[in-house]
Design a protein around this motif. Sequence first.
Motif, mmCIF file in Angstrom:
data_model
loop_
_atom_site.group_PDB
_atom_site.id
_atom_site.type_symbol
_atom_site.label_atom_id
_atom_site.label_comp_id
_atom_site.label_asym_id
_atom_site.label_seq_id
_atom_site.Cartn_x
_atom_site.Cartn_y
_atom_site.Cartn_z
ATOM 1 N N MET A 136 14.846 11.606 -21.112
ATOM 2 C CA MET A 136 15.036 12.017 -22.511
ATOM 3 C C MET A 136 16.091 13.115 -22.583
ATOM 4 O O MET A 136 15.986 14.128 -21.892
ATOM 5 C CB MET A 136 13.696 12.509 -23.071
ATOM 6 C CG MET A 136 13.741 12.737 -24.546
ATOM 7 S SD MET A 136 12.097 12.981 -25.248
ATOM 8 C CE MET A 136 11.390 11.337 -25.153
ATOM 9 N N ILE A 196 16.285 15.241 -28.649
ATOM 10 C CA ILE A 196 15.068 15.177 -29.472
ATOM 11 C C ILE A 196 15.368 15.803 -30.835
ATOM 12 O O ILE A 196 16.385 16.484 -31.000
ATOM 13 C CB ILE A 196 13.861 15.897 -28.812
ATOM 14 C CG1 ILE A 196 14.144 17.412 -28.645
ATOM 15 C CG2 ILE A 196 13.501 15.265 -27.485
ATOM 16 C CD1 ILE A 196 12.905 18.231 -28.297
ATOM 17 N N GLU A 200 15.850 10.382 -28.995
ATOM 18 C CA GLU A 200 14.842 9.568 -28.288
ATOM 19 C C GLU A 200 13.413 10.056 -28.464
ATOM 20 O O GLU A 200 12.465 9.413 -27.996
ATOM 21 C CB GLU A 200 15.148 9.583 -26.785
ATOM 22 C CG GLU A 200 16.477 8.979 -26.420
ATOM 23 C CD GLU A 200 16.942 9.507 -25.071
ATOM 24 O OE1 GLU A 200 16.959 8.720 -24.120
ATOM 25 O OE2 GLU A 200 17.265 10.720 -24.976
ATOM 26 N N GLY A 201 13.251 11.217 -29.069
ATOM 27 C CA GLY A 201 11.889 11.735 -29.236
ATOM 28 C C GLY A 201 11.825 12.680 -30.418
ATOM 29 O O GLY A 201 12.837 13.286 -30.793
ATOM 30 N N PHE A 209 6.257 4.791 -34.539
ATOM 31 C CA PHE A 209 6.336 4.499 -33.100
ATOM 32 C C PHE A 209 6.000 3.029 -32.846
ATOM 33 O O PHE A 209 6.669 2.348 -32.055
ATOM 34 C CB PHE A 209 5.376 5.401 -32.309
ATOM 35 C CG PHE A 209 5.349 5.071 -30.843
ATOM 36 C CD1 PHE A 209 6.434 5.374 -30.024
ATOM 37 C CD2 PHE A 209 4.250 4.430 -30.276
ATOM 38 C CE1 PHE A 209 6.426 5.057 -28.668
ATOM 39 C CE2 PHE A 209 4.232 4.114 -28.917
ATOM 40 C CZ PHE A 209 5.318 4.429 -28.118
ATOM 41 N N PRO A 217 9.012 7.907 -29.683
ATOM 42 C CA PRO A 217 7.793 8.695 -29.469
ATOM 43 C C PRO A 217 7.768 9.986 -30.287
ATOM 44 O O PRO A 217 8.807 10.624 -30.488
ATOM 45 C CB PRO A 217 7.822 9.017 -27.970
ATOM 46 C CG PRO A 217 9.234 8.865 -27.554
ATOM 47 C CD PRO A 217 9.879 7.880 -28.488
ATOM 48 N N THR A 218 6.592 10.354 -30.730
ATOM 49 C CA THR A 218 6.418 11.615 -31.469
ATOM 50 C C THR A 218 5.232 12.385 -30.901
ATOM 51 O O THR A 218 4.171 11.809 -30.657
ATOM 52 C CB THR A 218 6.132 11.345 -32.969
ATOM 53 O OG1 THR A 218 7.226 10.648 -33.533
ATOM 54 C CG2 THR A 218 5.918 12.643 -33.742
ATOM 55 N N LEU A 274 6.524 15.638 -24.770
ATOM 56 C CA LEU A 274 7.518 14.548 -24.918
ATOM 57 C C LEU A 274 8.208 14.289 -23.576
ATOM 58 O O LEU A 274 8.384 13.131 -23.172
ATOM 59 C CB LEU A 274 8.592 14.943 -25.944
ATOM 60 C CG LEU A 274 8.354 14.660 -27.426
ATOM 61 C CD1 LEU A 274 9.532 15.161 -28.239
ATOM 62 C CD2 LEU A 274 8.101 13.172 -27.689
ATOM 63 N N THR A 325 3.224 10.364 -26.310
ATOM 64 C CA THR A 325 3.561 10.005 -27.695
ATOM 65 C C THR A 325 2.274 9.859 -28.506
ATOM 66 O O THR A 325 1.180 9.837 -27.943
ATOM 67 C CB THR A 325 4.372 8.697 -27.781
ATOM 68 O OG1 THR A 325 4.732 8.485 -29.158
ATOM 69 C CG2 THR A 325 3.588 7.471 -27.296
#
Length: 324
Positions: free
Chosen positions: A1, A4, A95-96, A113, A119-120, A280, A285
């Motif tokens: 990652m 973000i 990405e996050g 998601f 992802p969160t 993350l 996620t």
Amino acid sequence: MKKIAVFSSGGDSPGMNACIRAVVRTGIYHGLEVFGIYRGYEGMIEGEIKKMQSHSVSNIVQRGGTILKSARSMEFKTYEGRKKAFEHLHALEIEGLVAIGGDGTFTGAKIFFEEFGIPTVGCPGTIDNDLFGTDFTIGFDTAVNTALDAIDKIRDTAASHDRVFFVEVMGRDAGFIAIESGIGGGAEFVLVPETKTDLDQIVSSLKNLRKSKSSSIIVVAEGDELGSAEQIMKLVKEKINDPSKDFKVTTLGHIQRGGKPTAKDRVLASRCGMAAVEGLIQGRTNCMAGIIHGEVVYTSFENSVGKPKPLLPDYLKLINLLSI
Ligand code: F6P
């Protein structure tokens, strides 16, 4: 990652800025690029996304509100809205996400998601303290202290004029603010959505209050099943039917959502912000970073939103016991 983004969503709460600061600086510390999304899901749909630097979050730890602003988005509830949001994130290679908010925010993140695979990890940002998976939410302590300060002032004037005051505090579905400010403020009664409000009991207790107690404070959570403080006051007044008794209502409203966060809220917000970013990075996620008994705990969105967080029974007992 590598990239973000962070955003705040739903009703704002004091400490959100401290949380944004922690997310941005933790991300930078771990070598990530961090973006800020303005106005929650609304800004994600509109592409209001800006790169954040360490200095972007200077001098905000002590400020109420949220520098990223907040909104409740109707469009994000539609697939088309969420697709637009995804396209903006995808174009920036984000990405996050770190979502600071409450149940509506986390419900949206979970669907997002499932549909688009971004992802969160959430941080519990709401004054209501109604999220399962954390002892306290960011902003709750400040809101309780704001309500308490108001109740103290109301008590002064209530006592001077021998009046019965109904004080309405926030809490659409939860009575945490009402209970804590009620205990702290020495309220005679606290009415909350979690328990049935017994009007007859309030009326008979008010009639039988010891002679030396000529004023009373009744704290009402806005979500009480009998209605607003104003409506409940009218019902009580009618039943007591004593023209010599003077009833007043004060609704505290959005004053509870603003102001400098307390030390407790700043520390909680900073810890949750750091934990969300590190979560993350670890590949988590659909979960919220909260603090339970002093430790960071990740709780699935499904549980944090779906599981009820009960009021402690001894809190309710305390109110009755201390108001004699
Ligand atoms: O969700 C937090 C909360 O403070 C509730 O207690 C209250 O009912 C609601 O926000 C008010 O929201 P708004 O500012 O959107 O009217």
